[in-house]
Design a protein around this motif. Sequence first.
Motif, PDB file in Angstrom:
ATOM      1  N   UNK A 227      27.626 -51.686 -11.024  1.00 21.83           N
ATOM      2  CA  UNK A 227      27.166 -52.781 -10.173  1.00 21.83           C
ATOM      3  C   UNK A 227      25.973 -52.382  -9.316  1.00 21.83           C
ATOM      4  N   UNK A 228      25.873 -51.105  -8.987  1.00 19.51           N
ATOM      5  CA  UNK A 228      24.812 -50.660  -8.092  1.00 19.51           C
ATOM      6  C   UNK A 228      23.438 -50.631  -8.735  1.00 19.51           C
ATOM      7  N   UNK A 229      23.372 -50.670 -10.064  1.00 23.27           N
ATOM      8  CA  UNK A 229      22.033 -50.719 -10.676  1.00 23.27           C
ATOM      9  C   UNK A 229      21.843 -51.882 -11.644  1.00 23.27           C
ATOM     10  N   UNK A 230      22.879 -52.679 -11.892  1.00 23.91           N
ATOM     11  CA  UNK A 230      22.728 -53.818 -12.801  1.00 23.91           C
ATOM     12  C   UNK A 230      22.635 -55.152 -12.058  1.00 23.91           C
TER      13      UNK A 230
ATOM     14  N   UNK B  51      16.590 -39.023  -5.009  1.00 24.86           N
ATOM     15  CA  UNK B  51      16.002 -40.265  -5.510  1.00 24.86           C
ATOM     16  C   UNK B  51      15.108 -40.921  -4.472  1.00 24.86           C
ATOM     17  N   UNK B  52      15.566 -40.975  -3.228  1.00 24.98           N
ATOM     18  CA  UNK B  52      14.762 -41.594  -2.171  1.00 24.98           C
ATOM     19  C   UNK B  52      13.500 -40.768  -1.906  1.00 24.98           C
ATOM     20  N   UNK B  53      13.642 -39.444  -1.928  1.00 21.63           N
ATOM     21  CA  UNK B  53      12.477 -38.595  -1.704  1.00 21.63           C
ATOM     22  C   UNK B  53      11.445 -38.810  -2.814  1.00 21.63           C
ATOM     23  N   UNK B  54      11.913 -38.823  -4.064  1.00 21.05           N
ATOM     24  CA  UNK B  54      10.981 -38.991  -5.169  1.00 21.05           C
ATOM     25  C   UNK B  54      10.303 -40.355  -5.136  1.00 21.05           C
TER      26      UNK B  54
ATOM     27  N   UNK C 108      26.114 -44.162  -1.534  1.00 22.89           N
ATOM     28  CA  UNK C 108      27.336 -43.374  -1.342  1.00 22.89           C
ATOM     29  C   UNK C 108      27.482 -42.268  -2.386  1.00 22.89           C
ATOM     30  N   UNK C 109      26.358 -41.627  -2.726  1.00 24.02           N
ATOM     31  CA  UNK C 109      26.367 -40.493  -3.653  1.00 24.02           C
ATOM     32  C   UNK C 109      25.260 -39.520  -3.263  1.00 24.02           C
TER      33      UNK C 109
ATOM     34  N   UNK D  45      23.240 -41.259 -10.777  1.00 26.46           N
ATOM     35  CA  UNK D  45      21.779 -41.192 -10.797  1.00 26.46           C
ATOM     36  C   UNK D  45      21.172 -42.584 -10.868  1.00 26.46           C
ATOM     37  N   UNK D  46      21.704 -43.415 -11.734  1.00 26.60           N
ATOM     38  CA  UNK D  46      21.145 -44.753 -11.911  1.00 26.60           C
ATOM     39  C   UNK D  46      21.164 -45.565 -10.638  1.00 26.60           C
ATOM     40  N   UNK D  47      22.291 -45.535  -9.924  1.00 25.89           N
ATOM     41  CA  UNK D  47      22.379 -46.323  -8.694  1.00 25.89           C
ATOM     42  C   UNK D  47      21.460 -45.773  -7.618  1.00 25.89           C
ATOM     43  N   UNK D  48      21.382 -44.452  -7.490  1.00 24.01           N
ATOM     44  CA  UNK D  48      20.528 -43.849  -6.469  1.00 24.01           C
ATOM     45  C   UNK D  48      19.061 -44.133  -6.744  1.00 24.01           C
ATOM     46  N   UNK D  49      18.641 -43.971  -7.997  1.00 25.92           N
ATOM     47  CA  UNK D  49      17.246 -44.210  -8.350  1.00 25.92           C
ATOM     48  C   UNK D  49      16.898 -45.684  -8.214  1.00 25.92           C
TER      49      UNK D  49
END
Length: 433
Positions: A170-173, A111-114, A104-105, A139-143
Amino acid sequence: MKYYSTNKEAFVVSLQEAVVKGLAPDRGLYMPERIARLPKNFFDEIENSGLQDISKTIVEAFFGEDIPKEELDAIVDDTLNFEIPLKNVEDGIYALELFHGPTFAFKDVGARFMARMLSYFVKEEQQEINVLVATSGDTGSAVANGFLGVEGIKVFVLYPSGKVSDMQEAQFTTLGQNITALEVDGTFDDCQALVKSAFMDEGLNTRLKLTSANSINVARFLPQSFYYFWAYAQLIQQTQFSKTVFSVPSGNLGNLTAGLFAKRTGLPVDRFIAANNRNDVFREYLQTGRYNPRASVQTIANAMDVGAPSNFDRILDLYSHSHKAITNDISSYRYNDTEISKAIKNVYQGSGYLLDPHGACAYLALKEGKKPDETGIFLATAHPAKFKKTVEACTGIPIQIPSALAAFMQHKKQSITLPNDFGLLKKKLIGQS
């Protein structure tokens, strides 16, 4: 296509080397040696094309010399499998909603492309790759979600303790697997400095193959140009206009830089507005010609809390360090938390449109900076529910959290606390890899 460093003190490299290295050995950012102009017929037909078809044309212009078309097409199909709608907020002002992806960002796109491009290169590297990413929020959650479960890649997310929203954290931890969250006692700029120090440490790079998934990586920021073309295509379908201006929430300046690249390829956009919160180093440069990076301050638009924007060097390089040329294409405005909060409230009461703090900042800049003969598009970069407490306090209404977003909050936090100390980070990376 070869890539050179903005500092001009490192050898030119291939796309694969630029993506895998992330940062050049001289601490510069990689830039393509040339930017291809797209043909006129592409723009003549753009309103009848879909997001994926438009993006495949653009990605071939950027990367087609180095990756087979069928591979690039597959990467685009896998990356852009969600909607990016353009919505009319008020007369002459449109919101491009970039927050309909997995986290949702807007950073889901890059991030998905990379992740998929790096996965393609991993097969040739024959060595595990460690991705380091500093985040001020999204950035952290997307990556983390983009790279989750990708074979041969480990991800380390460095984030400033207590300076990201609970939903973002929460999205990256909570993911586990190949994702490690490092909670740093410091600011986002401290996290970014730690990442750059890791890239420059010869001993660490001898032990580990490191790259970055921040917008310093060409495979992260260039794909963000896709949605500028898509916005233009949708605008043609929705209204009559003569001049177009984009207002971009600006922190590390990767999103703005992607828009500038789009303009260089021929996208008929007249100019850009860089929307700043209290961290207005770039605005100050535009006004004075002097660049004075400094420690960032915390705001409710936390993903823009950047005091030393990395992609500033790319913008300088793109315009041959001409302050006059840069200011011909870019203007800037800054807003404090009170102004951003009022914008969220007033826009909701006036039109029913719900802004997040970053989108609100871009809306304000567009409202203030748009000329009467211009049609404006601001980038709505994150779902308001990611800033539930802030948005609810502004509007006085409960914010419905999408079920996919709420699911992140149901899992246990897994993070490693870390002082702002590169020596300790180095030990942690070696020990975890």
